[in-house]
Write an enzyme that holds these catalytic residues in place. Sequence first.
Site, PDB file in Angstrom:
ATOM      1  N   ASN A  89       0.812  -1.225   0.000  1.00 51.81           N
ATOM      2  CA  ASN A  89       0.000   0.000   0.000  1.00 51.81           C
ATOM      3  C   ASN A  89       0.847   1.278   0.000  1.00 51.81           C
ATOM      4  O   ASN A  89       0.381   2.316  -0.450  1.00 51.81           O
ATOM      5  CB  ASN A  89      -0.923  -0.034   1.237  1.00 51.81           C
ATOM      6  CG  ASN A  89      -1.554   1.297   1.533  1.00 51.81           C
ATOM      7  OD1 ASN A  89      -2.505   1.709   0.875  1.00 51.81           O
ATOM      8  ND2 ASN A  89      -1.007   2.022   2.510  1.00 51.81           N
ATOM      9  N   TYR A 154       3.402   9.271 -11.314  1.00 49.86           N
ATOM     10  CA  TYR A 154       2.489   8.436 -10.516  1.00 49.86           C
ATOM     11  C   TYR A 154       1.700   7.471 -11.419  1.00 49.86           C
ATOM     12  O   TYR A 154       1.518   6.295 -11.075  1.00 49.86           O
ATOM     13  CB  TYR A 154       1.546   9.370  -9.760  1.00 49.86           C
ATOM     14  CG  TYR A 154       0.620   8.729  -8.757  1.00 49.86           C
ATOM     15  CD1 TYR A 154       1.097   8.216  -7.547  1.00 49.86           C
ATOM     16  CD2 TYR A 154      -0.754   8.687  -8.989  1.00 49.86           C
ATOM     17  CE1 TYR A 154       0.218   7.669  -6.621  1.00 49.86           C
ATOM     18  CE2 TYR A 154      -1.628   8.144  -8.058  1.00 49.86           C
ATOM     19  CZ  TYR A 154      -1.139   7.636  -6.870  1.00 49.86           C
ATOM     20  OH  TYR A 154      -2.012   7.092  -5.955  1.00 49.86           O
ATOM     21  N   ALA A 156       2.702   6.275 -14.257  1.00 41.99           N
ATOM     22  CA  ALA A 156       3.661   5.243 -14.689  1.00 41.99           C
ATOM     23  C   ALA A 156       3.880   4.220 -13.577  1.00 41.99           C
ATOM     24  O   ALA A 156       3.878   3.003 -13.816  1.00 41.99           O
ATOM     25  CB  ALA A 156       4.989   5.893 -15.074  1.00 41.99           C
ATOM     26  N   LYS A 158       1.886   3.444 -11.033  1.00 42.54           N
ATOM     27  CA  LYS A 158       0.698   2.629 -10.763  1.00 42.54           C
ATOM     28  C   LYS A 158       0.370   1.702 -11.949  1.00 42.54           C
ATOM     29  O   LYS A 158      -0.127   0.588 -11.755  1.00 42.54           O
ATOM     30  CB  LYS A 158      -0.491   3.531 -10.433  1.00 42.54           C
ATOM     31  CG  LYS A 158      -0.317   4.316  -9.129  1.00 42.54           C
ATOM     32  CD  LYS A 158      -0.090   3.402  -7.932  1.00 42.54           C
ATOM     33  CE  LYS A 158      -0.175   4.140  -6.618  1.00 42.54           C
ATOM     34  NZ  LYS A 158       0.032   3.269  -5.449  1.00 42.54           N
ATOM     35  N   ILE A 187      -9.836   9.219  -2.806  1.00 46.54           N
ATOM     36  CA  ILE A 187     -10.218   8.760  -1.470  1.00 46.54           C
ATOM     37  C   ILE A 187      -9.724   9.802  -0.460  1.00 46.54           C
ATOM     38  O   ILE A 187      -8.581  10.281  -0.576  1.00 46.54           O
ATOM     39  CB  ILE A 187      -9.567   7.387  -1.143  1.00 46.54           C
ATOM     40  CG1 ILE A 187      -9.805   6.352  -2.268  1.00 46.54           C
ATOM     41  CG2 ILE A 187     -10.054   6.869   0.207  1.00 46.54           C
ATOM     42  CD1 ILE A 187     -11.218   5.910  -2.502  1.00 46.54           C
TER      43      ILE A 187
HETATM   44  P1  NAP Z   1      -1.099   8.751   2.784  1.00 47.04           P
HETATM   45  O1  NAP Z   1      -2.239   9.116   3.659  1.00 47.04           O
HETATM   46  O2  NAP Z   1      -0.200   9.808   2.272  1.00 47.04           O
HETATM   47  O3  NAP Z   1      -0.244   7.609   3.550  1.00 47.04           O
HETATM   48  C1  NAP Z   1       0.901   7.095   2.930  1.00 47.04           C
HETATM   49  C2  NAP Z   1       1.432   5.943   3.745  1.00 47.04           C
HETATM   50  O4  NAP Z   1       2.565   5.397   3.060  1.00 47.04           O
HETATM   51  C3  NAP Z   1       1.923   6.372   5.111  1.00 47.04           C
HETATM   52  O5  NAP Z   1       1.646   5.338   6.014  1.00 47.04           O
HETATM   53  C4  NAP Z   1       3.432   6.509   4.915  1.00 47.04           C
HETATM   54  O6  NAP Z   1       4.202   6.309   6.102  1.00 47.04           O
HETATM   55  C5  NAP Z   1       3.676   5.366   3.944  1.00 47.04           C
HETATM   56  N1  NAP Z   1       4.914   5.502   3.186  1.00 47.04           N
HETATM   57  C6  NAP Z   1       5.284   6.502   2.352  1.00 47.04           C
HETATM   58  N2  NAP Z   1       6.508   6.272   1.857  1.00 47.04           N
HETATM   59  C7  NAP Z   1       6.935   5.101   2.401  1.00 47.04           C
HETATM   60  C8  NAP Z   1       8.126   4.346   2.306  1.00 47.04           C
HETATM   61  N3  NAP Z   1       9.143   4.739   1.523  1.00 47.04           N
HETATM   62  N4  NAP Z   1       8.229   3.183   3.009  1.00 47.04           N
HETATM   63  C9  NAP Z   1       7.201   2.786   3.816  1.00 47.04           C
HETATM   64  N5  NAP Z   1       6.052   3.453   3.938  1.00 47.04           N
HETATM   65  C10 NAP Z   1       5.928   4.603   3.252  1.00 47.04           C
HETATM   66  O7  NAP Z   1      -1.623   7.991   1.463  1.00 47.04           O
HETATM   67  P2  NAP Z   1      -3.002   7.215   1.180  1.00 47.04           P
HETATM   68  O8  NAP Z   1      -3.937   8.147   0.544  1.00 47.04           O
HETATM   69  O9  NAP Z   1      -3.425   6.440   2.376  1.00 47.04           O
HETATM   70  O10 NAP Z   1      -2.511   6.223   0.034  1.00 47.04           O
HETATM   71  C11 NAP Z   1      -2.196   4.854   0.294  1.00 47.04           C
HETATM   72  C12 NAP Z   1      -2.016   4.145  -1.047  1.00 47.04           C
HETATM   73  O11 NAP Z   1      -3.207   4.279  -1.806  1.00 47.04           O
HETATM   74  C13 NAP Z   1      -0.895   4.735  -1.913  1.00 47.04           C
HETATM   75  O12 NAP Z   1      -0.245   3.714  -2.614  1.00 47.04           O
HETATM   76  C14 NAP Z   1      -1.649   5.627  -2.872  1.00 47.04           C
HETATM   77  O13 NAP Z   1      -0.934   5.822  -4.070  1.00 47.04           O
HETATM   78  C15 NAP Z   1      -2.915   4.814  -3.082  1.00 47.04           C
HETATM   79  N6  NAP Z   1      -4.048   5.594  -3.562  1.00 47.04           N
HETATM   80  C16 NAP Z   1      -4.568   6.614  -2.821  1.00 47.04           C
HETATM   81  C17 NAP Z   1      -5.645   7.324  -3.333  1.00 47.04           C
HETATM   82  C18 NAP Z   1      -6.262   8.455  -2.579  1.00 47.04           C
HETATM   83  O14 NAP Z   1      -7.115   9.154  -3.189  1.00 47.04           O
HETATM   84  N7  NAP Z   1      -5.934   8.706  -1.334  1.00 47.04           N
HETATM   85  C19 NAP Z   1      -6.163   6.997  -4.576  1.00 47.04           C
HETATM   86  C20 NAP Z   1      -5.608   5.949  -5.300  1.00 47.04           C
HETATM   87  C21 NAP Z   1      -4.558   5.242  -4.776  1.00 47.04           C
HETATM   88  P3  NAP Z   1       4.578   7.572   7.088  1.00 47.04           P
HETATM   89  O15 NAP Z   1       3.305   7.899   7.815  1.00 47.04           O
HETATM   90  O16 NAP Z   1       5.637   7.037   7.965  1.00 47.04           O
HETATM   91  O17 NAP Z   1       5.018   8.691   6.200  1.00 47.04           O
END
Ligand code: NAP
Length: 243
Positions: A89, A154, A156, A158, A187
């Site tokens: 994730n 991003y 690329a 995904k 989200i």
């Molecule tokens: P978020 O709130 O920014 O949280 C990101 C998480 O990833 C945090 O727990 C962060 O840890 C961790 N992280 C970042 N870099 C890391 C690394 N190098 N090693 C280990 N952990 C790392 O993001 P989110 O919205 O929950 O997104 C989670 C996933 O869903 C991502 O892959 C994102 O691309 C995908 N996604 C999100 C959305 C959306 O609309 N939110 C839509 C489509 C896909 P720290 O807290 O320690 O920084």
Amino acid sequence: MNCALVTGASRGLGRAIAVQLAKDHGLYILVNYATNHEAAQETLAEIRQAGGDGELLQFNVQTRSEVDHSLNQWREQNEGKFIGVLVNNAGITRDGLFMWMPEKDWDDVMNISTKGLFNVTQNAIQQMLRKRSGRIVNIASVSGMKGVAGQTNYSAAKGAIISATKALAQEVAKRKITVNAVAPGFITSDMTKDLNEDELKQMIPMNRFGKPQEVADLVSFLVSDKAAYITGEVININGGIYS
Ligand code: NAP
């Protein structure tokens, strides 16, 4: 004991997924995070409030030596426990027009998503292969399905995750390991907090952003026995955005 490793579980989608897997499947949760120890502890507290258990496992997914050191040490100290579920994730965005995109923004987004998936999955899958059992869910994005302007890096990253999911699923299907991707749209989380929600929701047929919980419920289904025959799939969860 069966365990689930959720990368990037300190916040947002990862946190909701971690808590839901503990609730629905009684899995012992390994809460991975990069730097945000306090937030990761809150995730663990929520897991425990829900009647589950787990522990924190800090490592940067893009650094192979950190991933291997952390997971190998955990395995040595936890004989009898098996990471049967992996949710890749962890991910970041560094948006900007391609023309002016700094090389570092390309590399960081690609490395955390794709190298991170490689590092963590290659470590965790060895035991799954031996045990002939496992569930891997990769968090992709609508950006990886359709490509989004301002997110070439991003999109690329995904898109690569989606293709890797389909390829790996075929390699390990005989060992009863399923590999699927989930592709969320917008989200509500830290990642989307600076976006103009009022403007963006007009292009979403359901007229709202999704909730981390809604993604968590989908991941929980893919991890369940009910999803045993689903592999190599990408499930969109985006409120009806055409992709
Ligand atoms: P978020 O709130 O920014 O949280 C990101 C998480 O990833 C945090 O727990 C962060 O840890 C961790 N992280 C970042 N870099 C890391 C690394 N190098 N090693 C280990 N952990 C790392 O993001 P989110 O919205 O929950 O997104 C989670 C996933 O869903 C991502 O892959 C994102 O691309 C995908 N996604 C999100 C959305 C959306 O609309 N939110 C839509 C489509 C896909 P720290 O807290 O320690 O920084």
